[in-house]
Design a protein around this motif. Structure first.
Motif, short mmCIF file in Angstrom:
data_model
loop_
_atom_site.label_atom_id
_atom_site.label_comp_id
_atom_site.label_asym_id
_atom_site.label_seq_id
_atom_site.Cartn_x
_atom_site.Cartn_y
_atom_site.Cartn_z
N LEU A 1 0.82 -1.21 0.00
CA LEU A 1 0.00 0.00 0.00
C LEU A 1 0.85 1.26 0.00
O LEU A 1 0.40 2.33 -0.40
N ALA A 2 2.10 1.15 0.47
CA ALA A 2 2.99 2.32 0.54
C ALA A 2 3.84 2.49 -0.70
O ALA A 2 4.43 3.56 -0.90
N ALA A 3 3.94 1.45 -1.54
CA ALA A 3 4.80 1.53 -2.73
C ALA A 3 4.12 2.34 -3.84
O ALA A 3 2.95 2.11 -4.16
N LYS A 4 4.86 3.28 -4.39
CA LYS A 4 4.28 4.19 -5.40
C LYS A 4 3.90 3.45 -6.67
O LYS A 4 2.92 3.81 -7.33
N ASN A 5 4.67 2.42 -7.04
CA ASN A 5 4.37 1.71 -8.28
C ASN A 5 3.23 0.70 -8.13
O ASN A 5 2.78 0.13 -9.11
N MET A 6 2.77 0.47 -6.90
CA MET A 6 1.64 -0.44 -6.69
C MET A 6 0.38 0.29 -6.24
O MET A 6 -0.73 -0.18 -6.46
N THR A 7 0.54 1.42 -5.58
CA THR A 7 -0.60 2.20 -5.11
C THR A 7 -0.45 3.63 -5.61
O THR A 7 0.36 4.40 -5.07
N GLU B 1 10.50 -0.02 -0.33
CA GLU B 1 11.61 0.44 -1.17
C GLU B 1 12.06 -0.67 -2.14
O GLU B 1 12.43 -0.38 -3.28
N VAL B 2 12.02 -1.90 -1.67
CA VAL B 2 12.34 -3.03 -2.57
C VAL B 2 11.30 -3.12 -3.68
O VAL B 2 11.63 -3.32 -4.86
N ILE B 3 10.03 -2.97 -3.34
CA ILE B 3 8.95 -3.07 -4.33
C ILE B 3 9.10 -1.97 -5.38
O ILE B 3 8.93 -2.20 -6.59
N GLU B 4 9.43 -0.76 -4.94
CA GLU B 4 9.55 0.36 -5.89
C GLU B 4 10.72 0.19 -6.85
O GLU B 4 10.75 0.83 -7.91
N ASN B 5 11.69 -0.64 -6.48
CA ASN B 5 12.84 -0.89 -7.37
C ASN B 5 12.67 -2.17 -8.19
O ASN B 5 13.61 -2.56 -8.90
N ALA B 6 11.53 -2.82 -8.11
CA ALA B 6 11.32 -4.08 -8.83
C ALA B 6 11.01 -3.82 -10.30
O ALA B 6 10.62 -2.71 -10.70
N ASP B 7 11.23 -4.85 -11.10
CA ASP B 7 10.94 -4.78 -12.54
C ASP B 7 9.41 -4.77 -12.72
O ASP B 7 8.71 -5.65 -12.21
N MET B 8 8.90 -3.80 -13.48
CA MET B 8 7.45 -3.65 -13.62
C MET B 8 6.89 -4.39 -14.83
O MET B 8 5.68 -4.35 -15.07
N LYS B 9 7.75 -5.07 -15.60
CA LYS B 9 7.23 -5.74 -16.80
C LYS B 9 6.22 -6.85 -16.46
O LYS B 9 5.18 -6.95 -17.12
N PRO B 10 6.49 -7.70 -15.46
CA PRO B 10 5.45 -8.69 -15.11
C PRO B 10 4.14 -8.04 -14.70
O PRO B 10 3.06 -8.52 -15.05
#
Length: 320
Positions: free
Chosen positions: A144-150, A207-216
């Motif tokens: 919920l805190a990761a910008k690329n997921m929420t 922070e780990v989630i925000e640095n993950a590859d977004m292609k999947p």
């Protein structure tokens, strides 16, 4: 023997660079001297403050600093091992200084776990349970805190502030609050360590989630996957090795935190250490210190081995 230093003649541009470098070097030396002077002033002021707030006893007692270490030396080195394993002592005088059968945990009528080993296990249990609770709730909050997921700041920002609030206070301060409410024992320690772990792990996780590859994630989004499906199938397989690595690192930290909280009434080996020091039981104090030392080394080595298995040897190699 005369020395000769060759100084090549510099061009006008080279002379400017040389002068600039000399100015920078002089400025660096000046700032270094000023920093050392400020540090010396702050150290002197701190020592003076410590002495004044301790009614002048700080400087008076400073020469006796190592007397405590001398007082810890038992008359017989074997006494440390007898205390650690709760074996009968030939120096038994009826006090709790040498024998202490009250704290034994009996498995059968004759087989028992020594008190300190049992209390160390209790400390490890506090740390492990707190880390598991912190991992589970930090895991949920991190997505919920990761910008690329929420994308919505109305959800993301409050979640981040909430996690900052959870880790704003040290574990021992939180333990003080809960000990006052729930009385002595391991439960306040578990709550205090869990709260801080949620905030700390949650920050590392998002922070780990925000640095993950977004292609999947983009692929799942293109076929109409829900938010939960994107998180579970697109993100979790990527970030889980790092999450588990942080979990193990946090477990090491929580073992130390649980020991400290135990000294203020949170149960476990910390409480026994405080009692032993205050009563002047030197062999028992050294036995507990030895047990703590061996346990922390074992936990460090075990978690390092597990992290190496999870993230690979390259994560532990020095960057050249």
């Amino acid at each position: 023997m005369s020395s000769f230093t060759y100084k090549p003649e510099l061009s006008e541009r080279g002379a400017l660079i040389e002068n600039h470098w000399q100015d920078l070097a002089r400025g660096r030396r000046l700032y270094t001297m000023l920093s050392l002077a400020v540090l010396a002033l702050a150290l002197t002021g701190s020592l003076w403050f410590a002495n004044e707030t301790n009614s002048g006893k700080f400087f008076e007692r400073l020469p006796h600093f190592f007397d405590f270490v001398g007082d810890l030396m038992p008359r017989d080195g074997i006494e440390v091992w007898r205390a650690l394993l709760d074996l009968p002592s030939p120096y038994f005088d009826g006090s709790l200084k040498y024998d202490y059968p009250e704290g034994r945990y009996y498995v059968t009528d004759s087989l028992y776990v020594p008190e300190y080993v049992y209390k160390m296990t209790e400390t490890l249990n506090i740390a492990l349970l707190s880390t598991i609770i912190g991992f589970a709730l930090g895991f949920l909050l991190s997505f919920l805190a990761a910008k690329n997921m929420t994308a919505s700041p109305w959800i993301r920002v409050p979640v981040r502030r909430f996690m900052e609030l959870l880790r704003a206070f040290p574990e021992i301060v939180l333990a003080g609050f809960f000990l006052a409410i729930l009385s002595l024992g391991p439960i306040p320690a578990i709550i205090a360590v869990s709260i801080h772990t949620i905030g700390a792990l949650g920050k590392l996780f998002f922070e780990v989630i925000e640095n993950a590859d977004m292609k999947p994630d983009e692929g799942l989004k293109a076929v109409g996957a829900s938010w939960v499906e994107r998180a579970w199938f697109g993100m979790v397989p990527q970030v889980m090795p790092n999450f588990v690595s942080y979990f193990l690192l946090r477990f090491e930290i929580n073992v130390r935190a649980s020991t400290i909280i135990g000294a203020v009434g949170g149960g476990g080996i910390g409480e026994q250490l405080r009692l032993s020091i205050s009563r002047g039981h030197e062999a028992k104090t050294l036995a507990i210190v030895l047990l703590l030392f061996v346990t922390i080394i074992a936990v460090d080595q075990l978690s390092a081995w597990l992290r190496r298995k999870l993230v690979g040897d390259q994560a532990f190699q020095a960057v050249m």
